[in-house]
Design an enzyme around this catalytic site. Sequence first.
Site, PDB file in Angstrom:
ATOM      1  N   LYS A 204      -0.138   5.275   8.349  1.00 50.05           N
ATOM      2  CA  LYS A 204       0.504   5.626   7.065  1.00 50.05           C
ATOM      3  C   LYS A 204      -0.542   5.787   5.979  1.00 50.05           C
ATOM      4  O   LYS A 204      -0.502   6.729   5.177  1.00 50.05           O
ATOM      5  CB  LYS A 204       1.515   4.513   6.718  1.00 50.05           C
ATOM      6  CG  LYS A 204       2.150   4.548   5.349  1.00 50.05           C
ATOM      7  CD  LYS A 204       1.609   3.506   4.378  1.00 50.05           C
ATOM      8  CE  LYS A 204       1.671   2.073   4.835  1.00 50.05           C
ATOM      9  NZ  LYS A 204       1.067   1.119   3.907  1.00 50.05           N
TER      10      LYS A 204
ATOM     11  N   LYS B 166      -7.001   2.015  -3.133  1.00 49.91           N
ATOM     12  CA  LYS B 166      -6.629   1.387  -1.856  1.00 49.91           C
ATOM     13  C   LYS B 166      -6.585   2.434  -0.723  1.00 49.91           C
ATOM     14  O   LYS B 166      -7.023   2.168   0.402  1.00 49.91           O
ATOM     15  CB  LYS B 166      -5.278   0.684  -2.012  1.00 49.91           C
ATOM     16  CG  LYS B 166      -4.689   0.139  -0.728  1.00 49.91           C
ATOM     17  CD  LYS B 166      -5.552  -0.913  -0.076  1.00 49.91           C
ATOM     18  CE  LYS B 166      -4.953  -1.379   1.247  1.00 49.91           C
ATOM     19  NZ  LYS B 166      -5.897  -2.153   2.050  1.00 49.91           N
TER      20      LYS B 166
ATOM     21  N   THR C 139       0.861  -1.191   0.000  1.00 52.22           N
ATOM     22  CA  THR C 139       0.000   0.000   0.000  1.00 52.22           C
ATOM     23  C   THR C 139       0.891   1.233   0.000  1.00 52.22           C
ATOM     24  O   THR C 139       1.551   1.527   0.996  1.00 52.22           O
ATOM     25  CB  THR C 139      -0.918   0.023   1.239  1.00 52.22           C
ATOM     26  OG1 THR C 139      -1.669  -1.182   1.287  1.00 52.22           O
ATOM     27  CG2 THR C 139      -1.870   1.214   1.164  1.00 52.22           C
TER      28      THR C 139
HETATM   29  N1  LIG Z   1      -1.387  -6.498   7.577  1.00 53.06           N
HETATM   30  C1  LIG Z   1      -2.489  -6.214   6.887  1.00 53.06           C
HETATM   31  O1  LIG Z   1      -3.627  -6.503   7.333  1.00 53.06           O
HETATM   32  C2  LIG Z   1      -2.429  -5.560   5.551  1.00 53.06           C
HETATM   33  C3  LIG Z   1      -1.327  -4.856   5.128  1.00 53.06           C
HETATM   34  N2  LIG Z   1      -1.327  -4.251   3.897  1.00 53.06           N
HETATM   35  C4  LIG Z   1      -0.161  -3.519   3.413  1.00 53.06           C
HETATM   36  O2  LIG Z   1       0.781  -4.502   3.009  1.00 53.06           O
HETATM   37  C5  LIG Z   1       2.115  -4.056   3.252  1.00 53.06           C
HETATM   38  C6  LIG Z   1       2.811  -5.057   4.175  1.00 53.06           C
HETATM   39  O3  LIG Z   1       2.064  -5.145   5.358  1.00 53.06           O
HETATM   40  P1  LIG Z   1       2.412  -6.204   6.517  1.00 53.06           P
HETATM   41  O4  LIG Z   1       2.827  -7.487   5.937  1.00 53.06           O
HETATM   42  O5  LIG Z   1       1.285  -6.151   7.465  1.00 53.06           O
HETATM   43  O6  LIG Z   1       3.670  -5.465   7.155  1.00 53.06           O
HETATM   44  P2  LIG Z   1       4.839  -6.010   8.073  1.00 53.06           P
HETATM   45  O7  LIG Z   1       5.241  -4.833   8.886  1.00 53.06           O
HETATM   46  O8  LIG Z   1       4.480  -7.273   8.739  1.00 53.06           O
HETATM   47  O9  LIG Z   1       5.997  -6.341   6.999  1.00 53.06           O
HETATM   48  C7  LIG Z   1       6.665  -5.316   6.342  1.00 53.06           C
HETATM   49  C8  LIG Z   1       7.649  -5.888   5.348  1.00 53.06           C
HETATM   50  O10 LIG Z   1       8.360  -4.785   4.737  1.00 53.06           O
HETATM   51  C9  LIG Z   1       9.761  -5.004   4.919  1.00 53.06           C
HETATM   52  N3  LIG Z   1      10.460  -3.723   5.004  1.00 53.06           N
HETATM   53  C10 LIG Z   1      10.225  -2.716   5.876  1.00 53.06           C
HETATM   54  N4  LIG Z   1      11.054  -1.685   5.622  1.00 53.06           N
HETATM   55  C11 LIG Z   1      11.847  -2.060   4.592  1.00 53.06           C
HETATM   56  C12 LIG Z   1      12.883  -1.423   3.858  1.00 53.06           C
HETATM   57  N5  LIG Z   1      13.282  -0.183   4.138  1.00 53.06           N
HETATM   58  N6  LIG Z   1      13.462  -2.107   2.837  1.00 53.06           N
HETATM   59  C13 LIG Z   1      13.037  -3.345   2.522  1.00 53.06           C
HETATM   60  N7  LIG Z   1      12.065  -4.019   3.181  1.00 53.06           N
HETATM   61  C14 LIG Z   1      11.461  -3.358   4.187  1.00 53.06           C
HETATM   62  C15 LIG Z   1       9.877  -5.815   6.176  1.00 53.06           C
HETATM   63  O11 LIG Z   1      11.132  -6.441   6.231  1.00 53.06           O
HETATM   64  P3  LIG Z   1      11.792  -6.874   7.658  1.00 53.06           P
HETATM   65  O12 LIG Z   1      11.206  -8.221   7.977  1.00 53.06           O
HETATM   66  O13 LIG Z   1      13.241  -6.919   7.400  1.00 53.06           O
HETATM   67  O14 LIG Z   1      11.399  -5.819   8.660  1.00 53.06           O
HETATM   68  C16 LIG Z   1       8.721  -6.791   5.975  1.00 53.06           C
HETATM   69  O15 LIG Z   1       9.060  -7.781   5.048  1.00 53.06           O
HETATM   70  C17 LIG Z   1       1.964  -2.643   3.835  1.00 53.06           C
HETATM   71  O16 LIG Z   1       2.054  -1.722   2.790  1.00 53.06           O
HETATM   72  C18 LIG Z   1       0.555  -2.648   4.418  1.00 53.06           C
HETATM   73  O17 LIG Z   1       0.003  -1.354   4.505  1.00 53.06           O
HETATM   74  C19 LIG Z   1      -2.386  -4.357   3.035  1.00 53.06           C
HETATM   75  C20 LIG Z   1      -3.489  -5.072   3.402  1.00 53.06           C
HETATM   76  C21 LIG Z   1      -3.612  -5.681   4.704  1.00 53.06           C
HETATM   77  O1  LIG Z   2      -4.580  -2.508   4.469  1.00 53.09           O
HETATM   78  C1  LIG Z   2      -5.102  -3.289   5.292  1.00 53.09           C
HETATM   79  C2  LIG Z   2      -6.458  -3.712   5.144  1.00 53.09           C
HETATM   80  C3  LIG Z   2      -6.945  -4.619   6.227  1.00 53.09           C
HETATM   81  C4  LIG Z   2      -8.303  -5.143   5.891  1.00 53.09           C
HETATM   82  O2  LIG Z   2      -8.776  -4.935   4.770  1.00 53.09           O
HETATM   83  O3  LIG Z   2      -8.882  -5.803   6.776  1.00 53.09           O
END
Ligand SMILES: NC(=O)C1=CN([C@@H]2O[C@H](COP(=O)(O)OP(=O)(O)OC[C@H]3O[C@@H](n4cnc5c(N)ncnc54)[C@H](OP(=O)(O)O)[C@@H]3O)[C@@H](O)[C@H]2O)C=CC1
Ligand SMILES: O=CCCC(=O)O
Length: 294
Positions: free
Chosen positions: A245, A177, A102
């Site tokens: 964010k 989104k 996102t």
């Molecule tokens: N969780 C949710 O319910 C949902 C999340 N999203 C979106 O999906 C994305 C991921 O979310 P989520 O999995 O929850 O997040 P997490 O915080 O669990 O994971 C984040 C990921 O990004 C990596 N990362 C962070 N900073 C850097 C950097 N500077 N360079 C490279 N890699 C980096 C982390 O690596 P490391 O392990 O090394 O920290 C990790 O793999 C976000 O954009 C979020 O907004 C969308 C829908 C639902």
């Molecule tokens: O970006 C996160 C969305 C979480 C959700 O749709 O439940």
Amino acid sequence: MADAKLNVGFLGLGIMGEAMARNLLKSGLFASVTVWNRTLAKCQTLVSEGAKMAETPAAVVSSCDITFAMLADPDAALAAVFGDNGVLKGISAGKGYVDMSTVDEATSTKIGEAVTAAGGRFVEGPVSGSKKPAIDGQLIIMGAGDKELYEQCQPAFRVMGKKSFYLGATGAAARMKLVVNMVMGSMMGAFCEGMALAEKSGLEQTALLEILGLGAMANPMFALKGPAIMSRSYPPAFPLKHQQKDLRLALALGDSLNQPLPVAAAANESFKAAKALGRGDDDFAAVYEATQQK
Ligand SMILES: NC(=O)C1=CN([C@@H]2O[C@H](COP(=O)(O)OP(=O)(O)OC[C@H]3O[C@@H](n4cnc5c(N)ncnc54)[C@H](OP(=O)(O)O)[C@@H]3O)[C@@H](O)[C@H]2O)C=CC1
Ligand SMILES: O=CCCC(=O)O
């Protein structure tokens, strides 16, 4: 992806990425699934399940036909592409890059332009649905960008999600989104204020949940997050820092268009307050804690 099996890659094995990559792996549809995560140790679980691991985004992209990414925020998405040994170093003619993080339109556009300038193809594919839908392959995928690549991704999207939408040129899915998550953050902010006011005015929060659940405002989010709020325990499915964010990016989109967004702006203040309380890594329902400040 209908004919010869493709090699696919996945960058970012956080809460969402690990589950999504696992579903690609389990599907058996692909010749290989190669994963990378900034903290490389987090690749080990998927490697033990049959994935290959690469040490840099460039190494993933150069060994794969299509690479998916699910990274924290704009800074992370840009670092993975433009950093040393980033995606751009591995892109060549015909390769696909699908960023499902996102992010805002400017970030997505910058990535898309760089990938296509290097001969690659680009799709943005942010998702709705959280940890459980990611595990269950029930995400809702918002796609935009290269239509041919979007179509080629359908088998992968069907493994990761229950429905995908093609919304147009790069930027459209990023905007959609952010609008969706702006509504979600505002709803969660209002819900937590209602839960706090119920409690403070001597009402049972369980009664409020039941009444809301039987009327026109019934929704899975209140039903799922209500009990977490009552127990004030917030294991992260959607980390609060990511919801804040998304509100920040949605408000910036509103600013750029002179679109008034007073409700979202107020919700953003609650999420900022919760983040300042150290709740950024908790589930976004922890915005409830901001209502408990004296
Ligand atoms: N969780 C949710 O319910 C949902 C999340 N999203 C979106 O999906 C994305 C991921 O979310 P989520 O999995 O929850 O997040 P997490 O915080 O669990 O994971 C984040 C990921 O990004 C990596 N990362 C962070 N900073 C850097 C950097 N500077 N360079 C490279 N890699 C980096 C982390 O690596 P490391 O392990 O090394 O920290 C990790 O793999 C976000 O954009 C979020 O907004 C969308 C829908 C639902
Ligand atoms: O970006 C996160 C969305 C979480 C959700 O749709 O439940």
